[in-house]
Motif scaffolding. Structure first.
Motif, PDB file in Angstrom:
ATOM      1  N   GLN A  57       0.822  -1.209   0.000  1.00  0.00           N
ATOM      2  CA  GLN A  57       0.000   0.000   0.000  1.00  0.00           C
ATOM      3  C   GLN A  57       0.858   1.263   0.000  1.00  0.00           C
ATOM      4  N   VAL A  58       1.989   1.208   0.718  1.00  0.00           N
ATOM      5  CA  VAL A  58       2.907   2.341   0.730  1.00  0.00           C
ATOM      6  C   VAL A  58       3.436   2.605  -0.680  1.00  0.00           C
ATOM      7  N   GLU A  59       3.807   1.542  -1.389  1.00  0.00           N
ATOM      8  CA  GLU A  59       4.309   1.685  -2.758  1.00  0.00           C
ATOM      9  C   GLU A  59       3.272   2.363  -3.655  1.00  0.00           C
ATOM     10  N   SER A  60       2.014   1.972  -3.507  1.00  0.00           N
ATOM     11  CA  SER A  60       0.956   2.579  -4.312  1.00  0.00           C
ATOM     12  C   SER A  60       0.821   4.065  -4.012  1.00  0.00           C
ATOM     13  N   LEU A  61       0.859   4.430  -2.725  1.00  0.00           N
ATOM     14  CA  LEU A  61       0.763   5.838  -2.333  1.00  0.00           C
ATOM     15  C   LEU A  61       1.911   6.649  -2.923  1.00  0.00           C
ATOM     16  N   VAL A  62       3.120   6.101  -2.831  1.00  0.00           N
ATOM     17  CA  VAL A  62       4.289   6.814  -3.345  1.00  0.00           C
ATOM     18  C   VAL A  62       4.215   6.951  -4.865  1.00  0.00           C
ATOM     19  N   TYR A  63       3.871   5.873  -5.536  1.00  0.00           N
ATOM     20  CA  TYR A  63       3.909   5.847  -6.997  1.00  0.00           C
ATOM     21  C   TYR A  63       2.813   6.707  -7.620  1.00  0.00           C
ATOM     22  N   TYR A  64       1.618   6.645  -7.082  1.00  0.00           N
ATOM     23  CA  TYR A  64       0.494   7.328  -7.708  1.00  0.00           C
ATOM     24  C   TYR A  64       0.276   8.754  -7.208  1.00  0.00           C
ATOM     25  N   PHE A  65       0.870   9.115  -6.082  1.00  0.00           N
ATOM     26  CA  PHE A  65       0.618  10.457  -5.559  1.00  0.00           C
ATOM     27  C   PHE A  65       1.880  11.209  -5.135  1.00  0.00           C
ATOM     28  N   LEU A  66       2.661  10.637  -4.209  1.00  0.00           N
ATOM     29  CA  LEU A  66       3.749  11.410  -3.613  1.00  0.00           C
ATOM     30  C   LEU A  66       4.887  11.709  -4.586  1.00  0.00           C
ATOM     31  N   PHE A  67       5.360  10.694  -5.310  1.00  0.00           N
ATOM     32  CA  PHE A  67       6.444  10.937  -6.268  1.00  0.00           C
ATOM     33  C   PHE A  67       6.022  11.887  -7.392  1.00  0.00           C
ATOM     34  N   PRO A  68       4.822  11.744  -7.952  1.00  0.00           N
ATOM     35  CA  PRO A  68       4.410  12.730  -8.963  1.00  0.00           C
ATOM     36  C   PRO A  68       4.407  14.163  -8.440  1.00  0.00           C
ATOM     37  N   VAL A  69       3.953  14.357  -7.204  1.00  0.00           N
ATOM     38  CA  VAL A  69       3.965  15.703  -6.625  1.00  0.00           C
ATOM     39  C   VAL A  69       5.396  16.215  -6.502  1.00  0.00           C
ATOM     40  N   LEU A  88       4.320   9.334 -13.154  1.00  0.00           N
ATOM     41  CA  LEU A  88       5.599  10.032 -13.135  1.00  0.00           C
ATOM     42  C   LEU A  88       5.813  10.800 -14.438  1.00  0.00           C
ATOM     43  N   ILE A  89       5.419  10.201 -15.556  1.00  0.00           N
ATOM     44  CA  ILE A  89       5.558  10.856 -16.858  1.00  0.00           C
ATOM     45  C   ILE A  89       4.612  12.050 -16.950  1.00  0.00           C
ATOM     46  N   VAL A  90       3.381  11.854 -16.517  1.00  0.00           N
ATOM     47  CA  VAL A  90       2.397  12.946 -16.551  1.00  0.00           C
ATOM     48  C   VAL A  90       2.876  14.124 -15.700  1.00  0.00           C
ATOM     49  N   ALA A  91       3.408  13.825 -14.516  1.00  0.00           N
ATOM     50  CA  ALA A  91       3.857  14.891 -13.611  1.00  0.00           C
ATOM     51  C   ALA A  91       5.047  15.647 -14.184  1.00  0.00           C
ATOM     52  N   THR A  92       6.038  14.921 -14.705  1.00  0.00           N
ATOM     53  CA  THR A  92       7.219  15.600 -15.237  1.00  0.00           C
ATOM     54  C   THR A  92       6.892  16.366 -16.519  1.00  0.00           C
ATOM     55  N   GLY A  93       6.083  15.787 -17.377  1.00  0.00           N
ATOM     56  CA  GLY A  93       5.714  16.464 -18.614  1.00  0.00           C
ATOM     57  C   GLY A  93       4.933  17.736 -18.366  1.00  0.00           C
ATOM     58  N   ARG A 106       6.488  19.550   1.568  1.00  0.00           N
ATOM     59  CA  ARG A 106       6.367  18.494   2.583  1.00  0.00           C
ATOM     60  C   ARG A 106       5.934  17.169   1.959  1.00  0.00           C
ATOM     61  N   LEU A 107       5.065  17.238   0.960  1.00  0.00           N
ATOM     62  CA  LEU A 107       4.693  16.012   0.252  1.00  0.00           C
ATOM     63  C   LEU A 107       5.904  15.414  -0.464  1.00  0.00           C
ATOM     64  N   GLY A 108       6.748  16.282  -1.036  1.00  0.00           N
ATOM     65  CA  GLY A 108       7.955  15.804  -1.689  1.00  0.00           C
ATOM     66  C   GLY A 108       8.904  15.129  -0.715  1.00  0.00           C
ATOM     67  N   ALA A 122       8.063  13.685   2.059  1.00  0.00           N
ATOM     68  CA  ALA A 122       7.454  12.408   2.445  1.00  0.00           C
ATOM     69  C   ALA A 122       7.683  11.354   1.370  1.00  0.00           C
ATOM     70  N   SER A 123       7.641  11.752   0.109  1.00  0.00           N
ATOM     71  CA  SER A 123       7.846  10.787  -0.972  1.00  0.00           C
ATOM     72  C   SER A 123       9.246  10.206  -0.930  1.00  0.00           C
ATOM     73  N   LEU A 124      10.224  11.037  -0.626  1.00  0.00           N
ATOM     74  CA  LEU A 124      11.600  10.551  -0.559  1.00  0.00           C
ATOM     75  C   LEU A 124      11.758   9.530   0.561  1.00  0.00           C
ATOM     76  N   ALA A 125      11.279   9.880   1.754  1.00  0.00           N
ATOM     77  CA  ALA A 125      11.428   8.980   2.893  1.00  0.00           C
ATOM     78  C   ALA A 125      10.681   7.667   2.680  1.00  0.00           C
ATOM     79  N   LEU A 126       9.420   7.755   2.272  1.00  0.00           N
ATOM     80  CA  LEU A 126       8.633   6.533   2.088  1.00  0.00           C
ATOM     81  C   LEU A 126       9.143   5.711   0.911  1.00  0.00           C
ATOM     82  N   GLY A 127       9.623   6.365  -0.136  1.00  0.00           N
ATOM     83  CA  GLY A 127      10.168   5.632  -1.272  1.00  0.00           C
ATOM     84  C   GLY A 127      11.391   4.819  -0.889  1.00  0.00           C
ATOM     85  N   LEU A 128      12.279   5.407  -0.092  1.00  0.00           N
ATOM     86  CA  LEU A 128      13.467   4.687   0.351  1.00  0.00           C
ATOM     87  C   LEU A 128      13.113   3.570   1.333  1.00  0.00           C
ATOM     88  N   LEU A 129      12.171   3.825   2.228  1.00  0.00           N
ATOM     89  CA  LEU A 129      11.714   2.765   3.140  1.00  0.00           C
ATOM     90  C   LEU A 129      11.106   1.604   2.360  1.00  0.00           C
TER      91      LEU A 129
END
Length: 301
Positions: free
Chosen positions: A33-45, A164-169, A191-193, A195-202
């Protein structure tokens, strides 16, 4: 500059994720579930905000941009070519290659920002912002392509659906259009960014299985050699060839040698590939950065 101290936070978070997943009640069900949160929301932000917040002057930084794109294309070309090289083709699993090719050319933006600020202060941050704004979209597209192609899914369809592509583009379009985000949004996005770094590495640590490297040692060594040895040499040649000096040259050399992106694991896992293998490579890349950064910065310019 103490590179071990600079990279220790990333390595520590990966280790914490590994320990939590294996020795506490926070098992794989939680981390999926953490991976889904990071991939679909936190990393794009994170990616959107990092690109939009620093205006890119294409004219004033033409040589720098050419060098950054040159490094990216060199890494992408070498990574893609690995299964076709004599002596390697029979020993490389094509599916593992599709997932891990991104390790060779993607970069950890947060480490880039930290190194650039220490090397050249505000000028260094401006230089790295330009590189991130232009190279992140290129490298994210290149990361998705082999997995979409190998998985038999349409490449364009994957690009349209990939957050990730949509966010960067979209971030690059707004940047080049001169659109500025309201000041009141900056703290929330920042702050969302973080959080994405910390949760992504975890999450990368939770998914890590060093045993996965045993069947792909040659592939792993190849992508890491491109990331930490070949690309610094390419950057050195581009600095000399394009006449880059001062902050631009120093930041470009650091950019070529930092560890790979922590989101590489999340991208591979969410697209149905061997996330454990990629997570182990991300960890090894973080360790190798302690050697490749001083090596790159010691090359004569």
């Amino acid at each position: 500059m103490n590179y071990a101290q600079l990279l220790l936070p990333d390595f520590s978070l990966i280790a914490c994720g590994w320990l939590l997943c294996r020795y506490t009640a926070l098992d794989r069900r939680v981390w999926d579930q953490v991976e889904s949160l990071v991939y679909y929301f936190l990393f794009p932000v994170l990616l959107f905000h990092s690109i939009v917040k620093s205006p890119i002057d294409l004219g004033a930084a033409s040589h720098l941009l050419a060098a950054g794109i040159g490094i990216g294309l060199a890494g992408i070309g070498l990574a893609y070519a690995l299964p076709h090289m004599p002596g390697l083709r029979r020993h490389i699993d094509r599916r593992d290659h599709a997932a891990s090719a991104q390790v060779a050319f993607r970069f950890n933006s947060f480490i880039c920002l930290a190194v650039a600020e220490r090397l050249a202060g505000a000028e260094g941050l401006l230089v790295i912002a330009v590189l991130i704004g232009v190279c992140v979209p290129l490298m994210n597209v290149a990361a998705v392509w082999p997995m979409a192609r190998h998985g038999g899914s349409g490449f364009l369809a994957q690009l349209v659906r990939n957050p990730l592509i949509v966010a960067t583009g979209s971030g690059l379009v707004l940047n080049l259009a001169g659109v500025q985000l309201p000041g009141w949004m900056q703290p929330t996005l920042g702050r969302l960014g973080a959080a994405s770094l910390a949760l992504g590495l975890l999450a990368a640590g939770a998914g890590m299985q060093f045993g996965a490297l045993s069947r792909g040692k040659l592939l792993g060594m190849s992508v890491l050699a491109i990331r930490h040895l070949v690309l610094p040499l390419v950057a050195w040649g581009l600095c000399r060839g394009l006449g880059l000096h001062g902050a631009q040259a120093a930041v470009l050399m650091a950019f070529s040698a930092v560890p790979t992106a922590s989101s590489a694991y999340v991208l591979a896992a969410r697209m149905g590939y061997n996330g454990a293998y990629v997570a182990a490579l991300v960890t090894l890349s973080t360790l190798l950065g302690m050697a490749s950064l001083p090596f790159a910065l010691s090359l004569p310019r």
